[in-house]
Write a protein that holds these residues in place. Structure first.
Motif, PDB file in Angstrom:
ATOM      1  N   UNK A  33       0.817  -1.207   0.000  1.00 53.22           N
ATOM      2  CA  UNK A  33       0.000   0.000   0.000  1.00 53.22           C
ATOM      3  C   UNK A  33       0.857   1.267   0.000  1.00 53.22           C
ATOM      4  N   UNK A  34       1.869   1.284   0.852  1.00 47.87           N
ATOM      5  CA  UNK A  34       2.724   2.476   0.956  1.00 47.87           C
ATOM      6  C   UNK A  34       3.497   2.701  -0.338  1.00 47.87           C
ATOM      7  N   UNK A  35       4.174   1.656  -0.809  1.00 46.59           N
ATOM      8  CA  UNK A  35       4.971   1.793  -2.032  1.00 46.59           C
ATOM      9  C   UNK A  35       4.058   1.998  -3.233  1.00 46.59           C
ATOM     10  N   UNK A  36       2.916   1.305  -3.267  1.00 41.88           N
ATOM     11  CA  UNK A  36       1.980   1.450  -4.375  1.00 41.88           C
ATOM     12  C   UNK A  36       1.443   2.866  -4.492  1.00 41.88           C
ATOM     13  N   UNK A  37       1.212   3.506  -3.347  1.00 48.27           N
ATOM     14  CA  UNK A  37       0.731   4.893  -3.365  1.00 48.27           C
ATOM     15  C   UNK A  37       1.777   5.823  -3.972  1.00 48.27           C
ATOM     16  N   UNK A  38       3.002   5.706  -3.497  1.00 50.34           N
ATOM     17  CA  UNK A  38       4.061   6.591  -3.989  1.00 50.34           C
ATOM     18  C   UNK A  38       4.486   6.239  -5.415  1.00 50.34           C
ATOM     19  N   UNK A  39       4.336   4.954  -5.788  1.00 50.49           N
ATOM     20  CA  UNK A  39       4.715   4.530  -7.138  1.00 50.49           C
ATOM     21  C   UNK A  39       3.574   4.691  -8.133  1.00 50.49           C
ATOM     22  N   UNK A  40       2.380   5.094  -7.658  1.00 46.62           N
ATOM     23  CA  UNK A  40       1.213   5.249  -8.527  1.00 46.62           C
ATOM     24  C   UNK A  40       0.957   3.963  -9.315  1.00 46.62           C
ATOM     25  N   UNK A  42      -1.128   0.444  -9.920  1.00 45.73           N
ATOM     26  CA  UNK A  42      -2.314  -0.385  -9.739  1.00 45.73           C
ATOM     27  C   UNK A  42      -1.928  -1.797  -9.323  1.00 45.73           C
ATOM     28  N   UNK A  43      -0.854  -2.316  -9.893  1.00 43.50           N
ATOM     29  CA  UNK A  43      -0.426  -3.681  -9.597  1.00 43.50           C
ATOM     30  C   UNK A  43      -0.006  -3.823  -8.138  1.00 43.50           C
ATOM     31  N   UNK A  44       0.715  -2.838  -7.599  1.00 42.05           N
ATOM     32  CA  UNK A  44       1.149  -2.908  -6.206  1.00 42.05           C
ATOM     33  C   UNK A  44      -0.041  -2.770  -5.259  1.00 42.05           C
ATOM     34  N   UNK A  45      -0.943  -1.833  -5.555  1.00 36.66           N
ATOM     35  CA  UNK A  45      -2.126  -1.677  -4.722  1.00 36.66           C
ATOM     36  C   UNK A  45      -2.999  -2.935  -4.778  1.00 36.66           C
ATOM     37  N   UNK A  46      -3.075  -3.543  -5.966  1.00 38.65           N
ATOM     38  CA  UNK A  46      -3.850  -4.779  -6.116  1.00 38.65           C
ATOM     39  C   UNK A  46      -3.285  -5.870  -5.229  1.00 38.65           C
ATOM     40  N   UNK A  47      -1.974  -5.983  -5.214  1.00 39.78           N
ATOM     41  CA  UNK A  47      -1.362  -7.006  -4.368  1.00 39.78           C
ATOM     42  C   UNK A  47      -1.481  -6.666  -2.888  1.00 39.78           C
ATOM     43  N   UNK A  48      -1.525  -5.365  -2.569  1.00 38.61           N
ATOM     44  CA  UNK A  48      -1.764  -4.978  -1.185  1.00 38.61           C
ATOM     45  C   UNK A  48      -3.135  -5.428  -0.711  1.00 38.61           C
ATOM     46  N   UNK A  49      -4.151  -5.214  -1.554  1.00 40.82           N
ATOM     47  CA  UNK A  49      -5.493  -5.687  -1.236  1.00 40.82           C
ATOM     48  C   UNK A  49      -5.523  -7.210  -1.142  1.00 40.82           C
ATOM     49  N   UNK A  50      -4.789  -7.859  -2.051  1.00 39.14           N
ATOM     50  CA  UNK A  50      -4.742  -9.312  -2.061  1.00 39.14           C
ATOM     51  C   UNK A  50      -4.152  -9.843  -0.766  1.00 39.14           C
ATOM     52  N   UNK A  51      -3.005  -9.274  -0.346  1.00 39.30           N
ATOM     53  CA  UNK A  51      -2.377  -9.732   0.887  1.00 39.30           C
ATOM     54  C   UNK A  51      -3.217  -9.389   2.120  1.00 39.30           C
ATOM     55  N   UNK A  52      -3.955  -8.283   2.050  1.00 37.55           N
ATOM     56  CA  UNK A  52      -4.852  -7.942   3.156  1.00 37.55           C
ATOM     57  C   UNK A  52      -5.956  -8.986   3.288  1.00 37.55           C
ATOM     58  N   UNK A  90     -10.225  -4.455  -8.160  1.00 32.68           N
ATOM     59  CA  UNK A  90      -8.971  -4.203  -8.874  1.00 32.68           C
ATOM     60  C   UNK A  90      -9.235  -3.866 -10.335  1.00 32.68           C
ATOM     61  N   UNK A  91     -10.133  -4.599 -10.956  1.00 34.50           N
ATOM     62  CA  UNK A  91     -10.451  -4.338 -12.361  1.00 34.50           C
ATOM     63  C   UNK A  91     -11.053  -2.947 -12.517  1.00 34.50           C
ATOM     64  N   UNK A  92     -11.917  -2.549 -11.582  1.00 29.46           N
ATOM     65  CA  UNK A  92     -12.517  -1.215 -11.641  1.00 29.46           C
ATOM     66  C   UNK A  92     -11.442  -0.127 -11.519  1.00 29.46           C
ATOM     67  N   UNK A  93     -10.467  -0.333 -10.628  1.00 24.90           N
ATOM     68  CA  UNK A  93      -9.390   0.647 -10.463  1.00 24.90           C
ATOM     69  C   UNK A  93      -8.512   0.710 -11.708  1.00 24.90           C
ATOM     70  N   UNK A  94      -8.275  -0.442 -12.340  1.00 26.49           N
ATOM     71  CA  UNK A  94      -7.467  -0.461 -13.564  1.00 26.49           C
ATOM     72  C   UNK A  94      -8.157   0.318 -14.681  1.00 26.49           C
ATOM     73  N   UNK A  95      -9.482   0.162 -14.787  1.00 28.37           N
ATOM     74  CA  UNK A  95     -10.239   0.901 -15.793  1.00 28.37           C
ATOM     75  C   UNK A  95     -10.137   2.404 -15.523  1.00 28.37           C
ATOM     76  N   UNK A  96     -10.247   2.800 -14.263  1.00 28.30           N
ATOM     77  CA  UNK A  96     -10.139   4.212 -13.901  1.00 28.30           C
ATOM     78  C   UNK A  96      -8.772   4.777 -14.285  1.00 28.30           C
TER      79      UNK A  96
END
Length: 212
Positions: A33-40, A42-52, A90-96
């Protein structure tokens, strides 16, 4: 009521394994989540949700070790549904991101995925060494395997992003992670259903998928 007597009393090793895997996934999810936010990314945030979602599943699995097989199946079903919901998000965020644009950081993606791959491999090996896995433990193993595969995809995407500066590799991997989660969720729900027949020694029949 037969499932009420099918409780693994020798589950100390399973509890210890799940506690370790649980906290490793919490740590990795925070990192994503932290790195995904700063790296902008989707893949990192997706994996953050997955691990959560994995961490929640491991917590449910810990509770399931002291419960009946009926309770274990319920926990596994909840896990499977969570994966399906996660995949849709995740798919919705990727579309956005596709419509609005994004600028993922390839180097940060690569570094975070490499660390996560090592941690997820450790988790996977620990779960694979567990003997007499019940349906909830099999669900936990499925999650760790999915995570390890997803990390490899992020590493590849990070390299392509670094070379091209495009955002599509990040989005493709994010959607791919969602598809892996979708498949894993379906497998977990199917495994939970088939566990009924394993317990009863019966055969699967159409129309009995809603049995507990």
């Amino acid at each position: 009521m037969s499932g009420d007597h099918d409780i693994d009393l020798g589950s100390a090793g399973k509890r210890r394994t799940l506690w370790i895997v649980l906290w490793l996934n919490v740590a990795i999810a925070i990192g994503f989540f932290v790195v995904g936010y700063f790296a902008d990314s989707n893949a990192l945030l997706a994996n953050g949700l997955d691990n959560s979602s994995d961490a929640i599943v491991y917590a449910l699995s810990l509770l399931a070790l002291a419960r009946s097989r009926i309770w274990q199946r319920g926990a596994a079903r909840f896990s499977g549904v969570m994966l399906l919901v996660f995949a849709a998000g995740v798919i919705a965020d990727a579309v956005r991101r596709f419509l609005e644009g994004s600028e993922p950081g390839g180097l940060m993606m690569l570094a975070m995925a490499a660390v996560a791959a090592v941690v997820n491999l450790i988790c996977l090996r620990m779960l694979q060494r567990t003997e007499d896995k019940d349906v909830s433990m099999r669900a936990a193993t499925t999650f760790s395997f999915n995570d390890f595969i997803a990390n490899g995809g992020i590493i590849i995407a990070g390299i392509v992003v670094m070379l091209t500066g495009a955002n599509w590799p990040d989005l493709v991997v994010g959607v791919a992670v969602a598809c892996i989660a979708l498949y894993g969720g379906i497998q977990i729900l199917r495994d939970a259903h088939m566990d009924i027949h394993d317990e009863e020694g019966s055969e699967h029949r159409k129309g009995d998928q809603f049995r507990t």
